[in-house]
Design a protein around this motif. Sequence first.
Motif, PDB file in Angstrom:
ATOM      1  N   GLU A  18     -26.543  41.319 113.105  1.00 49.12           N
ATOM      2  CA  GLU A  18     -27.286  42.533 112.810  1.00 49.12           C
ATOM      3  C   GLU A  18     -28.567  42.190 112.071  1.00 49.12           C
ATOM      4  N   ARG A  19     -29.565  43.016 112.269  1.00 47.19           N
ATOM      5  CA  ARG A  19     -30.821  42.834 111.560  1.00 47.19           C
ATOM      6  C   ARG A  19     -30.851  43.762 110.353  1.00 47.19           C
ATOM      7  N   GLY A  20     -31.239  43.234 109.206  1.00 44.32           N
ATOM      8  CA  GLY A  20     -31.296  44.013 107.978  1.00 44.32           C
ATOM      9  C   GLY A  20     -32.636  44.699 107.795  1.00 44.32           C
ATOM     10  N   ALA A  21     -32.849  45.232 106.613  1.00 46.83           N
ATOM     11  CA  ALA A  21     -34.078  45.957 106.299  1.00 46.83           C
ATOM     12  C   ALA A  21     -35.262  45.005 106.161  1.00 46.83           C
ATOM     13  N   ASP A  22     -36.429  45.532 106.457  1.00 48.96           N
ATOM     14  CA  ASP A  22     -37.668  44.765 106.330  1.00 48.96           C
ATOM     15  C   ASP A  22     -38.056  44.680 104.859  1.00 48.96           C
ATOM     16  N   PRO A  23     -38.210  43.477 104.290  1.00 44.01           N
ATOM     17  CA  PRO A  23     -38.556  43.384 102.867  1.00 44.01           C
ATOM     18  C   PRO A  23     -39.964  43.889 102.547  1.00 44.01           C
ATOM     19  N   ASN A  24     -40.817  44.036 103.553  1.00 45.42           N
ATOM     20  CA  ASN A  24     -42.188  44.513 103.340  1.00 45.42           C
ATOM     21  C   ASN A  24     -42.373  45.972 103.757  1.00 45.42           C
ATOM     22  N   CYS A  25     -41.291  46.717 103.882  1.00 49.64           N
ATOM     23  CA  CYS A  25     -41.377  48.116 104.308  1.00 49.64           C
ATOM     24  C   CYS A  25     -41.999  48.965 103.194  1.00 49.64           C
ATOM     25  N   ARG A  26     -42.917  49.828 103.550  1.00 47.27           N
ATOM     26  CA  ARG A  26     -43.576  50.658 102.534  1.00 47.27           C
ATOM     27  C   ARG A  26     -42.762  51.895 102.171  1.00 47.27           C
ATOM     28  N   TYR A  27     -41.758  52.251 102.987  1.00 43.47           N
ATOM     29  CA  TYR A  27     -40.944  53.427 102.699  1.00 43.47           C
ATOM     30  C   TYR A  27     -39.762  53.113 101.784  1.00 43.47           C
TER      31      TYR A  27
END
Length: 75
Positions: A18-27
């Motif tokens: 599985e792919r996790g959350a993007d560490p550079n997400c602005r939300y």
Amino acid sequence: MRIRRWFIYRAHREIRIERGADPNCRYCEGVGGWFGAHDVYPEPDLEVCPCNDGPRVRIPLWRRSPASYSTEPPF
């Protein structure tokens, strides 16, 4: 096991990738979601961020052959 954004683990008779959350997400700032308030429920619920909605792969593992089972009783 974790490789950057990817999680690889063995569940019951399957391997999941599985792919996790993007560490550079602005939300969500890499958390994967946020707690949002609802009018119906008094407690906040976790809202999932679109960056955490990645591909999920499930690889089933084969069953063991009946010949590999033990013939002895368990007790």
